[in-house]
Design an enzyme around this catalytic site. Structure first.
Site, PDB file in Angstrom:
ATOM      1  N   LYS A 178      -3.331  -6.783 -12.303  1.00 37.19           N
ATOM      2  CA  LYS A 178      -3.306  -6.484 -10.870  1.00 37.19           C
ATOM      3  C   LYS A 178      -3.215  -7.811 -10.133  1.00 37.19           C
ATOM      4  O   LYS A 178      -3.756  -8.824 -10.600  1.00 37.19           O
ATOM      5  CB  LYS A 178      -4.618  -5.780 -10.499  1.00 37.19           C
ATOM      6  CG  LYS A 178      -4.675  -5.278  -9.090  1.00 37.19           C
ATOM      7  CD  LYS A 178      -4.296  -3.837  -9.050  1.00 37.19           C
ATOM      8  CE  LYS A 178      -4.596  -3.245  -7.690  1.00 37.19           C
ATOM      9  NZ  LYS A 178      -4.380  -1.803  -7.684  1.00 37.19           N
TER      10      LYS A 178
ATOM     11  N   GLU B 214      -3.905   5.784  -8.735  1.00 41.84           N
ATOM     12  CA  GLU B 214      -5.183   5.108  -9.015  1.00 41.84           C
ATOM     13  C   GLU B 214      -6.215   5.640  -8.024  1.00 41.84           C
ATOM     14  O   GLU B 214      -6.031   5.550  -6.814  1.00 41.84           O
ATOM     15  CB  GLU B 214      -4.978   3.596  -8.828  1.00 41.84           C
ATOM     16  CG  GLU B 214      -6.235   2.767  -8.918  1.00 41.84           C
ATOM     17  CD  GLU B 214      -5.964   1.299  -8.550  1.00 41.84           C
ATOM     18  OE1 GLU B 214      -4.834   0.804  -8.772  1.00 41.84           O
ATOM     19  OE2 GLU B 214      -6.883   0.660  -8.022  1.00 41.84           O
TER      20      GLU B 214
ATOM     21  N   ARG C 202     -14.549   3.592  -4.989  1.00 44.34           N
ATOM     22  CA  ARG C 202     -15.145   3.099  -3.738  1.00 44.34           C
ATOM     23  C   ARG C 202     -15.947   4.187  -3.056  1.00 44.34           C
ATOM     24  O   ARG C 202     -16.612   3.935  -2.056  1.00 44.34           O
ATOM     25  CB  ARG C 202     -14.048   2.597  -2.798  1.00 44.34           C
ATOM     26  CG  ARG C 202     -13.281   1.438  -3.380  1.00 44.34           C
ATOM     27  CD  ARG C 202     -12.260   0.872  -2.435  1.00 44.34           C
ATOM     28  NE  ARG C 202     -11.318   0.055  -3.165  1.00 44.34           N
ATOM     29  CZ  ARG C 202     -10.392  -0.691  -2.619  1.00 44.34           C
ATOM     30  NH1 ARG C 202     -10.271  -0.725  -1.306  1.00 44.34           N
ATOM     31  NH2 ARG C 202      -9.578  -1.400  -3.357  1.00 44.34           N
TER      32      ARG C 202
HETATM   33  O1  LIG Z   1      -6.503  -1.853  -3.910  1.00 41.23           O
HETATM   34  C1  LIG Z   1      -6.411  -1.466  -2.796  1.00 41.23           C
HETATM   35  C2  LIG Z   1      -6.233  -2.279  -1.636  1.00 41.23           C
HETATM   36  O2  LIG Z   1      -7.320  -2.189  -0.815  1.00 41.23           O
HETATM   37  C3  LIG Z   1      -4.929  -1.988  -0.995  1.00 41.23           C
HETATM   38  O3  LIG Z   1      -5.057  -1.569   0.280  1.00 41.23           O
HETATM   39  P1  LIG Z   1      -3.828  -1.640   1.308  1.00 41.23           P
HETATM   40  O4  LIG Z   1      -2.597  -1.158   0.612  1.00 41.23           O
HETATM   41  O5  LIG Z   1      -4.269  -0.728   2.404  1.00 41.23           O
HETATM   42  O6  LIG Z   1      -3.730  -3.061   1.752  1.00 41.23           O
HETATM   43  C1  LIG Z   2      -7.932  -3.681  -5.559  1.00 41.53           C
HETATM   44  C2  LIG Z   2      -7.942  -2.940  -6.783  1.00 41.53           C
HETATM   45  O1  LIG Z   2      -7.104  -3.049  -7.579  1.00 41.53           O
HETATM   46  C3  LIG Z   2      -8.995  -2.064  -7.061  1.00 41.53           C
HETATM   47  O2  LIG Z   2      -9.809  -1.860  -6.189  1.00 41.53           O
HETATM   48  O3  LIG Z   2      -9.030  -1.570  -8.174  1.00 41.53           O
END
Ligand SMILES: O=C[C@H](O)COP(=O)(O)O
Ligand SMILES: CC(=O)C(=O)O
Length: 221
Positions: free
Chosen positions: A139, A52, A56
């Site tokens: 999700k 994915e 961002r």
């Molecule tokens: O979707 C993404 C999240 O920010 C997961 O981040 P993380 O695995 O670093 O907690």
């Molecule tokens: C958190 C997550 O699933 C996203 O940023 O798409």
């Protein structure tokens, strides 16, 4: 229906197979699309078939386009908050769309286009919204912060057909707790694609961490 619809309907099954095969979905935040090709190679070398790439950063659409050229990788778009981003994701070759929360607008639009969508649903109410929209895979974000594997276990009791993609705070220590739950479709996270590894171009380390995570999903470690 336009022929593009047929293509996406076929890919719903393919998409779920590819993600479900590994039960692991790395969540990528790429600052530079120049890193997309080596990253795709590093992930597939570690045994992963799906990824994915989040919206961002401004590099997302171009990174998806480059990574989608790797025939061994199913590339989806994450952090999709608007229909404009859905359009950009689809145009770049994304095969599925992920959102941190539940946006009826984004979900409806993805369904109109026929692209698989996995919206965030972390409460019973949000799960019912997903079910009302005809979705059974959601999700679960931010997983650790909203109750972790125990919360999923509790939610899975009334929502027997719902499967979750927990993401947020998952690491190799708590990964087995999630994988032990049949309701967990796949686990998302950044630990094998941590921003500092990507920024430093440590592709061998990405492959090593990915392979270790894949081994965990197979119960090999
Ligand atoms: O979707 C993404 C999240 O920010 C997961 O981040 P993380 O695995 O670093 O907690
Ligand atoms: C958190 C997550 O699933 C996203 O940023 O798409």
């Amino acid at each position: 229906m336009p022929s593009i619809m047929v293509m996406y309907v076929t890919s719903v099954h393919d998409t779920e197979q590819a993600i479900g095969q590994n039960r692991l979905l790395p969540v990528v935040v790429l600052q530079s699309a120049a890193d997309a090709e080596p990253l795709a190679a590093a992930l597939t070398a570690g045994g992963l078939r799906s990824v994915e790439v989040t919206f961002r950063t401004d590099a997302a659409a171009e990174a998806i386009r480059i990574m989608a050229e790797n025939p061994d990788l199913l590339v989806g778009a994450g952090t999709v908050l608007t229909t404009t981003q859905v359009d950009a994701a689809v145009a770049s070759g994304a095969k599925f769309v992920v959102s941190p929360g539940f946006s009826p607008r984004v979900v409806n639009y993805c369904q109109e286009l026929g692209i698989p969508v996995y919206p965030g649903a972390a409460t019973a109410t949000e799960i019912q919204m997903a079910l009302d929209a005809g979705l059974e895979i959601v999700k679960f974000f931010p997983a650790e912060q909203v109750g972790g594997a125990k919360m999923i276990k509790a939610l899975a009791a009334p929502f027997k057909n719902v499967r979750f993609i927990p993401t947020g705070g998952v690491n190799t220590a708590n990964l087995p707790d999630y994988l032990a739950l049949p309701a967990v479709f796949a686990v998302g996270g950044t630990w094998m694609v941590a921003p500092d590894l990507l920024a430093a171009g440590k592709w061998d380390e990405v492959t090593r961490l990915t392979a270790a995570a894949v081994a965990l999903t197979k119960g090999e470690l």
